[in-house]
Design a protein around this motif. Structure first.
Motif, PDB file in Angstrom:
ATOM      1  N   LEU A  53       2.283  46.698   7.604  1.00  0.00           N
ATOM      2  CA  LEU A  53       1.588  45.415   7.680  1.00  0.00           C
ATOM      3  C   LEU A  53       2.384  44.422   8.529  1.00  0.00           C
ATOM      4  N   PRO A  92      -0.760  45.012  -2.727  1.00  0.00           N
ATOM      5  CA  PRO A  92      -1.894  44.238  -2.219  1.00  0.00           C
ATOM      6  C   PRO A  92      -3.169  44.604  -2.965  1.00  0.00           C
ATOM      7  N   THR A 102      -7.440  44.666  -3.351  1.00  0.00           N
ATOM      8  CA  THR A 102      -8.493  45.105  -2.418  1.00  0.00           C
ATOM      9  C   THR A 102      -8.902  43.996  -1.472  1.00  0.00           C
ATOM     10  N   VAL A 154      -6.437  43.568   1.389  1.00  0.00           N
ATOM     11  CA  VAL A 154      -6.581  44.631   2.383  1.00  0.00           C
ATOM     12  C   VAL A 154      -7.801  44.390   3.259  1.00  0.00           C
ATOM     13  N   GLU A 155      -8.930  44.083   2.641  1.00  0.00           N
ATOM     14  CA  GLU A 155     -10.172  43.913   3.397  1.00  0.00           C
ATOM     15  C   GLU A 155     -10.111  42.703   4.323  1.00  0.00           C
ATOM     16  N   SER A 189      -7.405  41.556   5.665  1.00  0.00           N
ATOM     17  CA  SER A 189      -6.391  41.811   6.691  1.00  0.00           C
ATOM     18  C   SER A 189      -6.946  42.589   7.872  1.00  0.00           C
ATOM     19  N   GLU A 190      -7.889  43.484   7.599  1.00  0.00           N
ATOM     20  CA  GLU A 190      -8.403  44.373   8.637  1.00  0.00           C
ATOM     21  C   GLU A 190      -8.901  43.635   9.889  1.00  0.00           C
ATOM     22  N   VAL A 245      -4.854  49.368   8.033  1.00  0.00           N
ATOM     23  CA  VAL A 245      -4.428  48.743   6.783  1.00  0.00           C
ATOM     24  C   VAL A 245      -5.074  49.454   5.600  1.00  0.00           C
ATOM     25  N   ARG A 246      -6.370  49.766   5.718  1.00  0.00           N
ATOM     26  CA  ARG A 246      -7.059  50.466   4.629  1.00  0.00           C
ATOM     27  C   ARG A 246      -6.427  51.834   4.371  1.00  0.00           C
ATOM     28  N   ALA A 265      -2.992  51.483   2.747  1.00  0.00           N
ATOM     29  CA  ALA A 265      -3.057  51.066   1.344  1.00  0.00           C
ATOM     30  C   ALA A 265      -3.356  52.242   0.425  1.00  0.00           C
TER      31      ALA A 265
END
Length: 255
Positions: free
Chosen positions: A2, A37, A39, A42-43, A45-46, A55-56, A59
């Motif tokens: 990340l 992190p 969910t 993560v979502e 960040s994409e 990233v997904r 994770a």
């Protein structure tokens, strides 16, 4: 990963946090492995980091290990593949050498107190780590332990006897070297505190030090070199493996 993606995008932690609606402190904790992190993190960040799915996918490889302190997990991960592992301890018997009774006494002394589930999780994780000594016969393990750790009799006489018997058994493994630092020692290179060193399969060295409720994984070559020098000096100051076994046997016989 990340952190690398964020820096490639030219974003500070503060700016990245603003865009995904998390504080820079949360971003820092995730990047340093102190926090998992969620969910939403993560979502969000994409798209900010290129929407590549990296990233997904990254994770998906994260796992919660309730028996390990968050600050120790990176070191524990490197332990699994290390080809050399050095440990100097002056506070307690290292986790790789503990008996269950000794370990559970340490858990019982924790503050704030742990519940039964937490104690069980900690011991299960510690027992898994201990398999390294026998499952990795080509890894060279070196332990330097202060004599005072046995004289303290943590957990009582019976626990200490069992502990010494266990360490004497481990000392017979070809890939394990155990040395005792005598209680009376005019010169001691380890007065800065406990330290661990390891060598990766790529022959890169790392160090690890701990303080209350925190730990530090050290990769800077100059710092690691200094700690290697200290450990090398301690190996020359401690009793030989043969004399260390004799001392442990004498302590055991006096209990």
């Amino acid at each position: 990963m990340l952190q690398a993606l964020r820096e490639h995008a030219g974003l500070s932690r503060e700016e990245f946090g603003r865009r995904i609606q998390y504080s820079k402190h949360t971003v820092e904790s995730v990047e340093l492995g102190r926090r998992m992190p969620d969910t939403l993190f993560v979502e969000r960040s994409e798209p900010v980091l290129g929407d590549t799915g990296a990233v997904r996918r990254g994770a998906e490889h994260l796992e919660r290990r309730p028996g390990l302190a968050s600050w120790f997990r990176k070191w524990a991960h490197k332990e699994k593949t290390a080809i050399t592992l050095y440990t100097y301890e002056c506070r307690m018997i290292p986790g790789l050498l503990q008996t269950e009774a000794y370990g559970r006494q340490l858990f019982a002394d924790e503050l704030p107190p742990l519940d039964d589930k937490q104690v069980e999780a900690q011991w299960v994780e510690r027992a898994k780590r201990q398999r390294l000594l026998r499952e990795r016969p080509n890894t060279a393990f070196s332990f330097i332990l202060e004599e005072q750790l046995f004289l303290r009799q943590t957990g009582g006489v019976a626990v200490t006897r069992e502990l010494i018997d266990h360490i004497l058994e481990v000392a017979r493994l070809r890939n394990v070297e155990i040395q005792i630092m005598p209680l009376l020692r005019e010169s001691h290179a380890g007065l800065h505190g406990a330290v661990q060193l390891l060598e990766t399969p790529e022959n890169k060295w790392f160090a690890y030090t701990e303080a209350p409720e925190s730990g530090q994984l050290i990769s800077e070559a100059k710092v690691v070199s200094v700690l290697q020098q200290r450990y090398a000096r301690m190996r020359s100051q401690a009793l030989t493996p043969e004399d260390s076994v004799s001392l442990l046997q004498r302590i055991r016989g006096a209990l």
